[in-house]
Write a protein that holds these residues in place. Sequence first.
Motif, short mmCIF file in Angstrom:
data_model
loop_
_atom_site.label_atom_id
_atom_site.label_comp_id
_atom_site.label_asym_id
_atom_site.label_seq_id
_atom_site.Cartn_x
_atom_site.Cartn_y
_atom_site.Cartn_z
N THR A 72 71.62 -44.14 -34.90
CA THR A 72 72.51 -43.39 -35.99
C THR A 72 73.25 -42.19 -34.78
O THR A 72 74.37 -41.96 -35.31
CB THR A 72 71.18 -42.50 -36.52
OG1 THR A 72 70.84 -43.20 -37.35
CG2 THR A 72 71.68 -41.56 -37.45
N VAL A 113 75.63 -36.46 -42.62
CA VAL A 113 74.56 -37.67 -42.51
C VAL A 113 73.88 -37.65 -43.79
O VAL A 113 73.11 -36.69 -44.11
CB VAL A 113 73.90 -37.43 -41.22
CG1 VAL A 113 72.98 -38.79 -40.98
CG2 VAL A 113 75.07 -37.37 -39.89
N CYS A 154 70.53 -38.83 -45.21
CA CYS A 154 69.05 -39.03 -44.47
C CYS A 154 68.18 -39.53 -45.82
O CYS A 154 67.71 -38.47 -46.51
CB CYS A 154 68.64 -37.84 -43.70
SG CYS A 154 66.88 -37.81 -43.42
N ILE A 166 68.29 -35.18 -36.91
CA ILE A 166 69.66 -35.39 -36.90
C ILE A 166 70.51 -34.08 -37.06
O ILE A 166 71.61 -33.89 -36.62
CB ILE A 166 69.98 -36.09 -38.51
CG1 ILE A 166 69.46 -37.52 -38.43
CG2 ILE A 166 71.53 -36.01 -39.04
CD1 ILE A 166 69.05 -38.06 -39.87
N THR A 216 76.46 -43.85 -34.11
CA THR A 216 77.21 -44.11 -35.08
C THR A 216 78.03 -42.85 -35.64
O THR A 216 79.14 -42.68 -35.84
CB THR A 216 76.56 -44.59 -36.50
OG1 THR A 216 75.74 -45.86 -35.91
CG2 THR A 216 77.45 -44.85 -37.61
N ALA A 276 72.54 -42.65 -42.05
CA ALA A 276 71.22 -42.88 -40.96
C ALA A 276 70.52 -43.89 -41.13
O ALA A 276 70.15 -44.24 -42.37
CB ALA A 276 70.67 -41.51 -40.93
N GLU A 277 70.06 -44.67 -40.07
CA GLU A 277 69.06 -45.50 -40.20
C GLU A 277 67.81 -45.05 -39.91
O GLU A 277 67.39 -44.75 -39.11
CB GLU A 277 69.46 -46.66 -39.49
CG GLU A 277 68.21 -47.87 -39.32
CD GLU A 277 68.71 -49.11 -38.54
OE1 GLU A 277 69.87 -49.34 -38.30
OE2 GLU A 277 67.77 -50.03 -38.39
#
Lengths: 252, 308
Positions: B19, B34, B36, B48, B22, B7-8
């Motif tokens: 995110t 994901v 984080c 998320i 993606t 995750a960005e």
Amino acid sequence: MKILVPVKRVLDYNVKARVKADGSGIDLANVKMSMNPFDEIALEEAIRIKEKGNAEEIIAVSIGVQQNQETLRTALAMGADRAILVVATDDVHNDIEPLTVANILAAIALKEGPSLILCGKQAIDNDFNATAQMLSAKLKWSQATFASEIDVKDEIIRVTREVDGGLQTIDAKIPAVVSVDLRLNEPRYASLPNIMKAKRKPLEEISPADLGVEITQRLKVIKTKEPDSREAGLILENIDQLVEKIQENVGG
Amino acid sequence: MKILVLAEINNGELAEDQTSKTVSAAATLGKVDVLCASNQCSDASTSIAKMENVENVLVLEDELFAQSLAESYSETLIDTINSYSHVFAPSSSFGKNVLPRIGGMLDVMVISDVSKVISEDTFERPVYAGNAIQTVQSLDKLKLISVRTSNYSAVPSTGSANIKKIGCKGNNPLTTFIENKMQTSDRPELTSAKVVVSGGRGVGSKENFEIIEGLADKLGAAVGASRAAVDSGFAPNDWQVGQTGKVVAPDLYVAVGISGAIQHLAGMKDSKVIVAINKDEEAPIFQVADFGLVDDLFKAVPEIEKKI
């Protein structure tokens, strides 16, 4: 300190890339090739650092076919002090992957001991944007990508990076690998006397085997195709028509 | 197959659009975890966890990750990453900075800017500024993939993933964060906006760029710029659309005073509808535009703004 600058020979940025009829790649036979524009910016920065008295020697490195010599002569004419050519293939269509390039450059760095490696952020042919980061990891050096400003201090280099949200400034410990972005500087043209002088500057030719590096290919190119093309549309006659088209397509 | 998405998150704030898109690309292969990692993860991990197709959110909260500096991020992640078969990240300045470093550490070639996931080892990606699309098959055991997010839609927020805290052993003796100079704006984000109005060299100055911004605000659009406009100082670097800037694919792209160099087209030619305004009827932008107007932008743009 010594600065190492890798320079790639790529299809000239003004030439339109054409896909080969058999779909095996881009046609690079009999087309104009030049130094990757981002690498030119990296080299220019290295020269400016040297001109300010912060570096003693600039070594340009190119990896690829024998003809990369021309790219290195350009680098020498711009202001590099010597050059290393790593002949890694005899076919210009065989692109050496960033991972292998990083392995070759890491081996050269260990031999030459530069304090700084300045790379272009990406090559305009394969557009990977990976070599500097991979090289930095291989050497376990500090990493600063997409530089738009570089300030060399004693033990550190201060780099302003172009990131998605704006600009970020970091201090990277030397030795460092820095990848440069478009707005760092405007590269100079080589003058005729410097082009003549460059012919006498040392250019060493080696093979990947000399460095103990094996050429590998991790990404097999299955095919290369033209992108879906867009048809040219309608030229409108007046502003009212354009307003109508904009309104039709907003939130549509 | 075990799939991880990075995750960005910038200083605690999730880049949700990047995110989510993606995750969307990664989910074509199956359910995903994901990662984080940031200095503050509670808001980001909650968002998320709602993303469809996410199974687990791995939370790594530490001040060290506030700026996602490449060294600390990749060092800390290396063991986690090695337990997956596929690792995806957005092809943003975050993903492009971090993912190849991970590749260098693990001796894995990164597959940058993937526009289409074809199978678990085969991907499409643009090369030569989008003038060709290459299909590549990765022979590495681990696949490191950065995603061209403009080719994917965000996933719905209908999921309910597990949130798990994971341990941290990172440090970063190599680089130190000094400062961020980020552009703040009430306008939509360039890469996720439905409408983008972009200006080029033809706009002429930073002051004149207000014409572009005015039209953008009227349309609720994001503002973009060509490389020429950014190089000339008319617009900040984070507005740049193109091969080396941002890649956008809005419903409507309005190109004003942009000639249409290959490098610019690479960043916007997947837009649904392209409108171009340029006084030069020979400008290459008209070859990709759905609708073109040959006119002086200083006359046309204010009039368009008034009439909308």
